[in-house]
Scaffold this active site. Structure first.
Site, PDB file in Angstrom:
ATOM      1  N   THR A   1      -7.553   2.431   5.933  1.00 50.01           N
ATOM      2  CA  THR A   1      -8.689   2.088   5.060  1.00 50.01           C
ATOM      3  C   THR A   1      -8.310   1.173   3.893  1.00 50.01           C
ATOM      4  O   THR A   1      -9.148   0.902   3.031  1.00 50.01           O
ATOM      5  CB  THR A   1      -9.385   3.345   4.509  1.00 50.01           C
ATOM      6  OG1 THR A   1      -8.448   4.110   3.736  1.00 50.01           O
ATOM      7  CG2 THR A   1      -9.938   4.199   5.632  1.00 50.01           C
ATOM      8  N   GLY A   2      -7.059   0.703   3.854  1.00 50.04           N
ATOM      9  CA  GLY A   2      -6.653  -0.255   2.827  1.00 50.04           C
ATOM     10  C   GLY A   2      -6.565  -1.645   3.435  1.00 50.04           C
ATOM     11  O   GLY A   2      -7.580  -2.232   3.813  1.00 50.04           O
TER      12      GLY A   2
ATOM     13  N   GLY B   1       0.812  -1.226   0.000  1.00 46.05           N
ATOM     14  CA  GLY B   1       0.000   0.000   0.000  1.00 46.05           C
ATOM     15  C   GLY B   1       0.837   1.263   0.000  1.00 46.05           C
ATOM     16  O   GLY B   1       1.869   1.352  -0.664  1.00 46.05           O
TER      17      GLY B   1
ATOM     18  N   TYR C   1      -5.877  -2.583   6.304  1.00 44.53           N
ATOM     19  CA  TYR C   1      -6.414  -2.697   7.664  1.00 44.53           C
ATOM     20  C   TYR C   1      -7.941  -2.631   7.743  1.00 44.53           C
ATOM     21  O   TYR C   1      -8.513  -2.766   8.834  1.00 44.53           O
ATOM     22  CB  TYR C   1      -5.761  -1.661   8.590  1.00 44.53           C
ATOM     23  CG  TYR C   1      -4.340  -2.055   9.008  1.00 44.53           C
ATOM     24  CD1 TYR C   1      -3.763  -3.250   8.612  1.00 44.53           C
ATOM     25  CD2 TYR C   1      -3.583  -1.217   9.836  1.00 44.53           C
ATOM     26  CE1 TYR C   1      -2.474  -3.611   8.999  1.00 44.53           C
ATOM     27  CE2 TYR C   1      -2.298  -1.571  10.232  1.00 44.53           C
ATOM     28  CZ  TYR C   1      -1.754  -2.764   9.807  1.00 44.53           C
ATOM     29  OH  TYR C   1      -0.484  -3.118  10.209  1.00 44.53           O
TER      30      TYR C   1
ATOM     31  N   ASP D   1       2.607   2.469   2.369  1.00 38.64           N
ATOM     32  CA  ASP D   1       3.909   2.199   3.013  1.00 38.64           C
ATOM     33  C   ASP D   1       4.938   1.763   1.961  1.00 38.64           C
ATOM     34  O   ASP D   1       6.055   2.318   1.878  1.00 38.64           O
ATOM     35  CB  ASP D   1       3.687   1.090   4.060  1.00 38.64           C
ATOM     36  CG  ASP D   1       4.819   0.961   5.065  1.00 38.64           C
ATOM     37  OD1 ASP D   1       5.762   1.774   5.006  1.00 38.64           O
ATOM     38  OD2 ASP D   1       4.748   0.038   5.903  1.00 38.64           O
TER      39      ASP D   1
HETATM   40  N1  AR6 Z   1      -0.824   7.661  -2.003  1.00 42.65           N
HETATM   41  C1  AR6 Z   1      -1.912   7.884  -1.231  1.00 42.65           C
HETATM   42  N2  AR6 Z   1      -2.699   6.910  -0.771  1.00 42.65           N
HETATM   43  C2  AR6 Z   1      -2.376   5.644  -1.105  1.00 42.65           C
HETATM   44  C3  AR6 Z   1      -1.250   5.317  -1.891  1.00 42.65           C
HETATM   45  C4  AR6 Z   1      -0.464   6.403  -2.350  1.00 42.65           C
HETATM   46  N3  AR6 Z   1       0.620   6.207  -3.093  1.00 42.65           N
HETATM   47  N4  AR6 Z   1      -1.221   3.959  -2.026  1.00 42.65           N
HETATM   48  C5  AR6 Z   1      -2.275   3.452  -1.357  1.00 42.65           C
HETATM   49  N5  AR6 Z   1      -2.990   4.465  -0.806  1.00 42.65           N
HETATM   50  P1  AR6 Z   1      -2.892   0.954   3.139  1.00 42.65           P
HETATM   51  P2  AR6 Z   1      -3.553   0.638   5.989  1.00 42.65           P
HETATM   52  C6  AR6 Z   1      -4.220   4.411   0.009  1.00 42.65           C
HETATM   53  O1  AR6 Z   1      -3.239  -0.461   2.854  1.00 42.65           O
HETATM   54  O2  AR6 Z   1      -4.943   0.241   5.660  1.00 42.65           O
HETATM   55  C7  AR6 Z   1       0.838  -1.736   4.687  1.00 42.65           C
HETATM   56  O3  AR6 Z   1       1.282  -2.965   4.184  1.00 42.65           O
HETATM   57  C8  AR6 Z   1      -5.070   3.172  -0.046  1.00 42.65           C
HETATM   58  O4  AR6 Z   1      -5.873   3.161  -1.220  1.00 42.65           O
HETATM   59  O5  AR6 Z   1      -1.691   1.538   2.492  1.00 42.65           O
HETATM   60  O6  AR6 Z   1      -3.311   1.616   7.104  1.00 42.65           O
HETATM   61  C9  AR6 Z   1       1.498  -1.372   6.017  1.00 42.65           C
HETATM   62  O7  AR6 Z   1       2.813  -1.843   6.095  1.00 42.65           O
HETATM   63  C10 AR6 Z   1      -5.905   3.318   1.205  1.00 42.65           C
HETATM   64  O8  AR6 Z   1      -7.016   4.184   0.989  1.00 42.65           O
HETATM   65  O9  AR6 Z   1      -2.717   1.216   4.744  1.00 42.65           O
HETATM   66  C11 AR6 Z   1       0.603  -2.051   7.009  1.00 42.65           C
HETATM   67  O10 AR6 Z   1       0.955  -3.400   7.187  1.00 42.65           O
HETATM   68  C12 AR6 Z   1      -4.941   4.019   2.172  1.00 42.65           C
HETATM   69  O11 AR6 Z   1      -3.858   4.497   1.365  1.00 42.65           O
HETATM   70  C13 AR6 Z   1      -0.764  -1.941   6.393  1.00 42.65           C
HETATM   71  O12 AR6 Z   1      -0.548  -1.858   4.981  1.00 42.65           O
HETATM   72  C14 AR6 Z   1      -4.394   3.133   3.253  1.00 42.65           C
HETATM   73  O13 AR6 Z   1      -4.163   1.826   2.736  1.00 42.65           O
HETATM   74  C15 AR6 Z   1      -1.482  -0.689   6.809  1.00 42.65           C
HETATM   75  O14 AR6 Z   1      -2.783  -0.722   6.324  1.00 42.65           O
END
Ligand code: AR6
Length: 175
Positions: A124-125, A38, A127, A40
């Protein structure tokens, strides 16, 4: 779309957080701080190995807290790493922990004297936090902080895709 909050601005954009020119961007990390998928994964890919090296030194971060590193090769000078809650049913302190992520991240920005911060939609991804509920908590928490901390001039929410943008836009209208 943007609104004035006290002397500050809260802004919604659709886009990629790694390209933001705010002084800090926030990473939705996990407790290891050692990277993942995601947002990260995107931040570590774009920012280069320096960020991971600093994260290793820090040695992890509990859910609801935040840690800061430099921005490596990113346009932003700093990355604030925060760990959102894994959503189960909303009855396991998820709202409180999610609010804490936004607040603790902004406290670090204040401590560093930063004036602009960009957030992704934390939790919201992978998690699984429902977008509409997360949006209300994110916007409400940041608004409350900005009213007490005019030294932060701009907070930008960078929403990845139309659905996320629409959810935050709807929540902002409710605020
Ligand atoms: N820019 C902005 N938003 C983004 C981008 C980007 N480049 N890429 C994804 N998103 P997530 P979480 C959005 O899964 O739910 C990781 O593996 C995505 O569409 O990135 O907090 C970490 O290491 C979503 O709306 O984060 C943890 O293990 C939002 O960012 C875990 O995921 C968050 O999605 C954290 O999960």
């Amino acid at each position: 779309m943007e609104i004035k909050v006290g002397q500050s601005v809260m802004e919604l954009v659709e886009g990629d957080i790694t390209r933001q020119d705010t002084e800090a961007i926030v990473n939705a990390a996990n407790t290891s701080l050692l990277g993942g998928g995601g947002v990260d994964g995107a931040i570590h890919r774009a920012g280069g190995p320096k960020i991971l090296e600093e994260c290793r030194q820090i040695g992890g971060c509990p859910t609801g807290e935040a840690r800061i590193t430099t921005g490596g090769n990113l346009p932003a000078r700093y990355v604030i790493h925060t760990v959102g809650p894994v959503y189960r049913d909303g009855l396991h302190r998820e709202p409180e922990l999610l609010a804490s992520c936004y607040r603790e991240s902004l406290k670090l920005a204040t401590a560093k004297g930063l004036k602009s911060v960009a957030f992704p939609s934390i939790s919201t991804g992978a998690y699984g936090y429902p977008l509409a509920e997360a949006a209300i908590i994110a916007l409400r928490t940041v608004k409350t902080y900005l009213l007490e901390h005019p030294e932060i001039e701009r907070v930008r929410f960078v929403l990845f895709g139309q659905a996320a943008y629409a959810a935050y836009a709807a929540a902002l209208k409710e605020l």
